[in-house]
Motif scaffolding. Sequence first.
Motif, PDB file in Angstrom:
ATOM      1  N   GLY A  28     -13.971  33.656  -2.895  1.00 25.22           N
ATOM      2  CA  GLY A  28     -12.863  32.766  -3.234  1.00 25.22           C
ATOM      3  C   GLY A  28     -12.791  32.406  -4.713  1.00 25.22           C
ATOM      4  O   GLY A  28     -11.881  31.710  -5.132  1.00 25.22           O
ATOM      5  N   VAL A  29     -13.738  32.883  -5.530  1.00 25.63           N
ATOM      6  CA  VAL A  29     -13.759  32.563  -6.958  1.00 25.63           C
ATOM      7  C   VAL A  29     -12.582  33.249  -7.655  1.00 25.63           C
ATOM      8  O   VAL A  29     -12.294  34.417  -7.400  1.00 25.63           O
ATOM      9  CB  VAL A  29     -15.092  32.988  -7.603  1.00 25.63           C
ATOM     10  N   ASN A  30     -11.891  32.505  -8.540  1.00 25.54           N
ATOM     11  CA  ASN A  30     -10.766  33.025  -9.318  1.00 25.54           C
ATOM     12  C   ASN A  30     -11.262  33.495 -10.673  1.00 25.54           C
ATOM     13  O   ASN A  30     -12.108  32.847 -11.295  1.00 25.54           O
ATOM     14  CB  ASN A  30      -9.718  31.932  -9.538  1.00 25.54           C
ATOM     15  N   TYR A  31     -10.711  34.620 -11.137  1.00 27.81           N
ATOM     16  CA  TYR A  31     -11.073  35.189 -12.434  1.00 27.81           C
ATOM     17  C   TYR A  31      -9.825  35.353 -13.285  1.00 27.81           C
ATOM     18  O   TYR A  31      -8.768  35.733 -12.773  1.00 27.81           O
ATOM     19  CB  TYR A  31     -11.745  36.554 -12.272  1.00 27.81           C
ATOM     20  N   LEU A  32      -9.950  35.082 -14.581  1.00 31.25           N
ATOM     21  CA  LEU A  32      -8.869  35.263 -15.538  1.00 31.25           C
ATOM     22  C   LEU A  32      -9.132  36.560 -16.295  1.00 31.25           C
ATOM     23  O   LEU A  32     -10.223  36.760 -16.836  1.00 31.25           O
ATOM     24  CB  LEU A  32      -8.819  34.099 -16.518  1.00 31.25           C
ATOM     25  N   PHE A  33      -8.136  37.454 -16.303  1.00 27.49           N
ATOM     26  CA  PHE A  33      -8.213  38.712 -17.040  1.00 27.49           C
ATOM     27  C   PHE A  33      -7.126  38.705 -18.094  1.00 27.49           C
ATOM     28  O   PHE A  33      -5.971  38.369 -17.805  1.00 27.49           O
ATOM     29  CB  PHE A  33      -8.009  39.904 -16.099  1.00 27.49           C
ATOM     30  N   HIS A  34      -7.485  39.063 -19.326  1.00 24.15           N
ATOM     31  CA  HIS A  34      -6.492  39.156 -20.399  1.00 24.15           C
ATOM     32  C   HIS A  34      -6.735  40.455 -21.149  1.00 24.15           C
ATOM     33  O   HIS A  34      -7.885  40.780 -21.471  1.00 24.15           O
ATOM     34  CB  HIS A  34      -6.584  37.980 -21.367  1.00 24.15           C
ATOM     35  N   ALA A  35      -5.656  41.213 -21.401  1.00 25.99           N
ATOM     36  CA  ALA A  35      -5.752  42.467 -22.145  1.00 25.99           C
ATOM     37  C   ALA A  35      -4.658  42.508 -23.192  1.00 25.99           C
ATOM     38  O   ALA A  35      -3.532  42.080 -22.955  1.00 25.99           O
ATOM     39  CB  ALA A  35      -5.621  43.658 -21.202  1.00 25.99           C
ATOM     40  N   SER A  36      -5.030  43.018 -24.357  1.00 29.18           N
ATOM     41  CA  SER A  36      -4.089  43.207 -25.458  1.00 29.18           C
ATOM     42  C   SER A  36      -4.450  44.528 -26.123  1.00 29.18           C
ATOM     43  O   SER A  36      -5.549  44.667 -26.665  1.00 29.18           O
ATOM     44  CB  SER A  36      -4.192  42.055 -26.452  1.00 29.18           C
ATOM     45  N   GLY A  37      -3.532  45.500 -26.064  1.00 27.27           N
ATOM     46  CA  GLY A  37      -3.841  46.822 -26.591  1.00 27.27           C
ATOM     47  C   GLY A  37      -4.939  47.456 -25.765  1.00 27.27           C
ATOM     48  O   GLY A  37      -4.871  47.472 -24.541  1.00 27.27           O
ATOM     49  N   ASN A  38      -5.989  47.979 -26.429  1.00 25.48           N
ATOM     50  CA  ASN A  38      -7.088  48.559 -25.668  1.00 25.48           C
ATOM     51  C   ASN A  38      -8.319  47.659 -25.673  1.00 25.48           C
ATOM     52  O   ASN A  38      -9.442  48.117 -25.580  1.00 25.48           O
ATOM     53  CB  ASN A  38      -7.435  49.979 -26.154  1.00 25.48           C
TER      54      ASN A  38
END
Length: 60
Positions: A28-38
């Motif tokens: 149930g743990v939430n994760y934040l993913f952020h990507a910019s370019g590579n």
Amino acid sequence: MAKEQRFERVYTQGALQITEIWVDKETGVNYLFHASGNAGGLTPLLDRDGEPVVSPLLNR
């Protein structure tokens, strides 16, 4: 037989700079993913007290 995926994407925003929230369906743990370019990163999503955000497990 297809193996069920452990993580589920519940939120997505952006095209060139992507921000997503993923939920681990086992914990149930939430994760934040952020990507910019590579470049990108993944981290547990924390509440204001510094504790991980945990969603209720509905599929159990």
